[in-house]
Design a protein around this motif. Structure first.
Motif, mmCIF file in Angstrom:
data_model
loop_
_atom_site.group_PDB
_atom_site.id
_atom_site.type_symbol
_atom_site.label_atom_id
_atom_site.label_comp_id
_atom_site.label_asym_id
_atom_site.label_seq_id
_atom_site.Cartn_x
_atom_site.Cartn_y
_atom_site.Cartn_z
ATOM 1 N N MET A 198 46.451 45.342 39.817
ATOM 2 C CA MET A 198 47.176 44.647 40.881
ATOM 3 C C MET A 198 48.570 45.223 41.109
ATOM 4 S SD MET A 198 45.298 42.959 42.357
ATOM 5 C CE MET A 198 43.740 43.577 41.811
ATOM 6 N N ASN A 199 49.140 45.833 40.061
ATOM 7 C CA ASN A 199 50.440 46.478 40.262
ATOM 8 C C ASN A 199 50.327 47.604 41.275
ATOM 9 O OD1 ASN A 199 51.983 44.970 38.378
ATOM 10 N ND2 ASN A 199 50.927 46.062 36.738
ATOM 11 N N SER A 200 49.234 48.372 41.183
ATOM 12 C CA SER A 200 49.023 49.453 42.146
ATOM 13 C C SER A 200 48.846 48.882 43.546
ATOM 14 C CB SER A 200 47.774 50.264 41.803
ATOM 15 O OG SER A 200 47.791 50.692 40.489
ATOM 16 N N VAL A 201 48.044 47.821 43.641
ATOM 17 C CA VAL A 201 47.781 47.232 44.949
ATOM 18 C C VAL A 201 49.095 46.844 45.613
ATOM 19 C CG1 VAL A 201 46.703 45.319 46.157
ATOM 20 C CG2 VAL A 201 45.524 46.398 44.233
ATOM 21 N N MET A 202 49.956 46.142 44.861
ATOM 22 C CA MET A 202 51.210 45.675 45.446
ATOM 23 C C MET A 202 52.211 46.823 45.603
ATOM 24 S SD MET A 202 50.515 42.851 46.203
ATOM 25 C CE MET A 202 49.584 41.377 45.888
ATOM 26 N N GLY A 203 52.067 47.848 44.797
ATOM 27 C CA GLY A 203 53.017 48.961 44.853
ATOM 28 C C GLY A 203 52.726 49.937 45.977
ATOM 29 N N ILE A 204 51.505 50.436 46.058
ATOM 30 C CA ILE A 204 51.239 51.542 46.988
ATOM 31 C C ILE A 204 50.086 51.249 47.936
ATOM 32 C CG2 ILE A 204 52.164 53.319 45.445
ATOM 33 C CD1 ILE A 204 49.242 53.924 44.639
ATOM 34 N N GLY A 205 49.668 49.987 48.065
ATOM 35 C CA GLY A 205 48.500 49.668 48.886
ATOM 36 C C GLY A 205 48.793 49.662 50.374
ATOM 37 N N GLU A 206 48.689 50.822 51.012
ATOM 38 C CA GLU A 206 48.973 50.871 52.447
ATOM 39 C C GLU A 206 47.763 50.462 53.262
ATOM 40 O OE1 GLU A 206 52.260 54.279 52.958
ATOM 41 O OE2 GLU A 206 50.342 54.987 52.228
ATOM 42 N N ASN A 207 46.591 50.787 52.729
ATOM 43 C CA ASN A 207 45.358 50.376 53.406
ATOM 44 C C ASN A 207 44.379 50.021 52.305
ATOM 45 O OD1 ASN A 207 43.135 50.034 55.082
ATOM 46 N ND2 ASN A 207 42.660 52.225 55.070
ATOM 47 N N ILE A 208 44.000 48.749 52.250
ATOM 48 C CA ILE A 208 43.219 48.285 51.107
ATOM 49 C C ILE A 208 41.841 47.827 51.552
ATOM 50 C CG2 ILE A 208 43.122 46.610 49.223
ATOM 51 C CD1 ILE A 208 46.260 46.454 49.598
ATOM 52 N N LEU A 209 40.818 48.348 50.862
ATOM 53 C CA LEU A 209 39.443 47.936 51.148
ATOM 54 C C LEU A 209 38.965 47.137 49.946
ATOM 55 C CD1 LEU A 209 36.841 48.379 52.903
ATOM 56 C CD2 LEU A 209 36.399 50.381 51.492
ATOM 57 N N TYR A 210 38.620 45.867 50.172
ATOM 58 C CA TYR A 210 38.162 45.038 49.062
ATOM 59 C C TYR A 210 36.642 44.964 49.073
ATOM 60 C CZ TYR A 210 37.260 40.883 46.239
ATOM 61 O OH TYR A 210 36.764 40.014 45.306
ATOM 62 N N ILE A 211 36.045 45.414 47.987
ATOM 63 C CA ILE A 211 34.583 45.408 47.877
ATOM 64 C C ILE A 211 34.158 44.261 46.976
ATOM 65 C CG2 ILE A 211 32.575 46.711 47.122
ATOM 66 C CD1 ILE A 211 33.575 48.808 48.553
ATOM 67 N N TYR A 212 33.206 43.474 47.450
ATOM 68 C CA TYR A 212 32.683 42.384 46.636
ATOM 69 C C TYR A 212 31.174 42.544 46.532
ATOM 70 C CZ TYR A 212 31.667 37.656 45.052
ATOM 71 O OH TYR A 212 31.223 36.574 44.330
ATOM 72 N N LYS A 213 30.693 42.772 45.341
ATOM 73 C CA LYS A 213 29.255 42.977 45.095
ATOM 74 C C LYS A 213 28.631 43.967 46.070
ATOM 75 C CE LYS A 213 28.239 38.752 42.642
ATOM 76 N NZ LYS A 213 27.784 37.364 42.746
ATOM 77 N N GLY A 214 29.315 45.085 46.254
ATOM 78 C CA GLY A 214 28.737 46.154 47.063
ATOM 79 C C GLY A 214 28.916 46.001 48.559
ATOM 80 N N GLN A 215 29.603 44.920 48.972
ATOM 81 C CA GLN A 215 29.825 44.767 50.399
ATOM 82 C C GLN A 215 31.310 44.733 50.704
ATOM 83 O OE1 GLN A 215 27.010 41.476 50.668
ATOM 84 N NE2 GLN A 215 26.515 42.223 52.715
ATOM 85 N N LYS A 216 31.659 45.208 51.914
ATOM 86 C CA LYS A 216 33.059 45.162 52.308
ATOM 87 C C LYS A 216 33.408 43.712 52.617
ATOM 88 C CE LYS A 216 35.784 46.552 56.267
ATOM 89 N NZ LYS A 216 35.849 47.543 57.353
ATOM 90 N N GLU A 217 34.405 43.191 51.900
ATOM 91 C CA GLU A 217 34.742 41.785 52.060
ATOM 92 C C GLU A 217 35.994 41.643 52.919
ATOM 93 O OE1 GLU A 217 33.037 39.175 50.802
ATOM 94 O OE2 GLU A 217 34.463 37.708 51.611
ATOM 95 N N TRP A 218 36.898 42.605 52.792
ATOM 96 C CA TRP A 218 38.194 42.467 53.468
ATOM 97 C C TRP A 218 38.857 43.825 53.566
ATOM 98 C CZ3 TRP A 218 43.386 43.270 52.290
ATOM 99 C CH2 TRP A 218 44.323 42.555 53.068
ATOM 100 N N GLN A 219 39.608 44.067 54.646
ATOM 101 C CA GLN A 219 40.407 45.289 54.714
ATOM 102 C C GLN A 219 41.754 44.961 55.328
ATOM 103 O OE1 GLN A 219 38.576 48.675 56.672
ATOM 104 N NE2 GLN A 219 40.036 50.067 55.732
ATOM 105 N N GLY A 220 42.828 45.549 54.775
ATOM 106 C CA GLY A 220 44.162 45.291 55.306
ATOM 107 C C GLY A 220 45.216 45.959 54.465
ATOM 108 N N SER A 221 46.498 45.618 54.721
ATOM 109 C CA SER A 221 47.587 46.231 53.956
ATOM 110 C C SER A 221 48.061 45.252 52.887
ATOM 111 C CB SER A 221 48.741 46.579 54.876
ATOM 112 O OG SER A 221 49.339 45.374 55.319
#
Ligand SMILES: Nc1ncnc2c1ncn2[C@@H]1O[C@H](COP(=O)(O)OP(=O)(O)O)[C@@H](O)[C@H]1O
Ligand SMILES: [Mg+2]
Lengths: 251, 247
Positions: A198-221
């Motif tokens: 989570m430190n990386s996510v909050m530090g350098i996450g300019e475009n984040i793809l969240y995968i949940y059980k093999g499916q795209k659940e969310w995308q954003g900054s």
């Protein structure tokens, strides 16, 4: 820019990736996040061609990677750099030889230029003076930095990092994250990072793809994460007390 | 079922060999690897080959003298038999069986470790043909070195036989006349030809087991055992076949 369209991947009876669509832009640190076992590594291996997708398209700046011949794929691979979870340094070679390897394999420069380039890359990752050590003789953080130096030796257009922080302490993780972020901006690379840190996510996450059980659940900054109402995302990101408090304080 | 497994594995082996035998991308890198492998697989095996050949040569000589030689036998029997055993079987087949243990496990565990620590994936991502880059120098390196090992083995076997003259087992004259009796040069070539085939079996089969490892260090250990067992078995089969073909 890398685009993924309707990507599916199954092993025998198990569907690991289901209809993944995403766009990863140049000069940005794109993060793929998700729980252990959600399919991040499989997704990355599909993108770089270590696995063949069951169906779907992967476009490298518009070039269809899956439809290519083996020969054309090899040429695109020379524009890729990858940092593996285990660093994957060649353990029979010294640090300098590791960074020299891709240059010796593919660059037509003379030997002095290759050595100069390798030393420059090692300096870029703040690793001066370790040239003659073997990978087994240096710390995990240094190994990761050598892996970064090796990955950027040929000036790649695309950089892939599979859990670059695994096994590192928080401070060293931060250094590696910043390094990847700076290099990405400096050379306008398309960088994709797998992480569950989570430190990386909050530090350098300019475009984040969240995968949940093999499916795209969310995308954003990373800023959108703070205000997101997606429950699965929130329960993943704000699993720890600390991050929950940060979010509450923010609101 | 077993047969089906065998053919499946054999098919994958052929596929891998198809990838291995391709023109190297960089000759300079290839030669560097090639020389390294000749040293690692060949030169580093000289010691064990000399040691074993010397003692086996001596022991065969003593055994034949004690058990076969008698008043009804011509004096050359001991030297003659020792030479034939070394030339025909020991210095090619048995020595390669021993080398399959040393070299085979070395190759399988080295390549297997590279597989499980993702070093092979790293090569592939760079656009290197990892199979050819890793395996071709090993196969060619061992094939280059094996004739020297065979010749060394024959020589040290005979030196071992001569060493027994110091123990008073046999006189130098009897041994020499036996060693020279009815000498057929073709047997030396036969030994070398057989060893070339065995070298290919050891290096390619062990590389196959190493390259196809999946999992972790436990699986590397299993692969290295498999490599030794399977290449030994193949050497034994090939030996029968080649002996029929060449004699
Ligand atoms: N080669 C494979 N064969 C079969 N299943 C696999 C293979 N590689 C990964 N998987 C499965 O895919 C799922 C996702 O794994 P992975 O991508 O490694 O997760 P992570 O998000 O932790 O990187 C896991 O359930 C794993 O069992
Ligand atoms: Mg993973």
């Amino acid at each position: 820019m890398i685009e993924i369209k309707h990507l599916y991947k199954s092993f025998e009876d198990k569907d690991v990736l289901i209809d993944i669509n995403a766009v990863f832009e140049d000069g940005k640190t794109n993060l793929i996040i998700g729980q252990s076992g959600s399919g991040k590594t499989v997704l990355m291996k599909n993108i770089v061609g270590l696995f063949v997708p069951t169906s779907g398209q992967i476009l490298y700046d518009g070039r269809d990677f899956i439809g290519m011949t083996k020969r054309e794929q090899v040429l695109i691979r020379r524009e890729m750099g990858m940092i593996f979870q285990s660093a994957a340094l060649f353990d029979s070679m010294s640090v300098l030889e590791n960074v020299m390897f891709p240059l010796e394999m593919f660059s037509d420069d003379c030997q002095t230029d290759r050595i100069r380039r390798a030393k420059f890359c090692l300096e870029r990752v703040n690793l001066k003076g370790a040239e003659n050590k073997l990978p087994g003789e240096i710390s995990g953080g240094m190994q990761k930095r050598v892996a970064i130096a090796r990955a950027i030796a040929l000036n790649p257009k695309y950089l892939f990092c599979d859990e670059p922080n695994s096994g590192l302490d928080p401070k060293t993780s931060l250094v590696i994250d910043e390094l990847i972020h700076d290099i990405t901006q400096e050379y306008k690379m398309t960088t994709i990072i797998n992480t569950h840190d989570m430190n990386s996510v909050m530090g350098i996450g300019e475009n984040i793809l969240y995968i949940y059980k093999g499916q795209k659940e969310w995308q954003g900054s990373k800023d959108q994460i703070m205000t997101s109402t997606n429950e699965r995302l929130n329960s993943f990101i704000f699993a720890s007390d600390l991050f929950r408090k940060v979010k509450e304080a923010n609101q | 079922m077993l047969l089906q497994q065998f053919f499946a594995a054999f098919g994958r082996y052929l596929q891998l060999m198809g990838k291995v035998f391709s023109i190297p991308e960089r000759w300079r890198m290839f030669f560097r690897q090639y020389i390294k492998e000749m040293a690692q697989l060949g030169v580093d095996s000289i010691g064990i080959v000399l040691l074993i050949s010397f003692f086996i040569g001596a022991v065969i000589c003593i055994q034949i003298k004690l058990n076969i030689q008698s008043a009804w036998m011509p004096a050359f029997v001991t030297g003659y038999t020792t030479r034939e055993i070394m030339l025909l079987e020991f210095s090619s087949s048995i020595m390669c069986l021993i080398l399959s243990g040393k070299v085979g496990s070395n190759i399988a565990s080295e390549i297997g470790t590279m597989r499980v620590t993702q070093q092979i994936d790293a090569l592939e991502i760079m656009g290197v043909n990892s199979a050819s880059f890793l395996i071709l120098p090993k196969v060619l390196g061992l094939i280059t070195m094996i004739p020297f090992l065979v010749v060394f083995s024959i020589a040290f076997g005979l030196i071992g036989a001569y060493a027994t003259t110091y123990m008073g087992v046999i006189t130098v004259e009897d041994l020499t006349s036996g060693l020279l009796y009815d000498f057929n040069q073709w047997y030396v070539w036969m030994s070398i030809i057989k060893s070339l085939c065995f070298a290919f079996i050891i290096s390619s089969v062990s590389s196959f087991y190493g390259y196809t490892v999946e999992g972790g260090s436990f699986d590397v250990g299993k692969a290295s055992t498999n490599a030794v067992v399977r290449s030994s078995m193949l050497i034994l089969f090939a030996d029968i076949f080649l002996t029929q073909l060449l004699s």
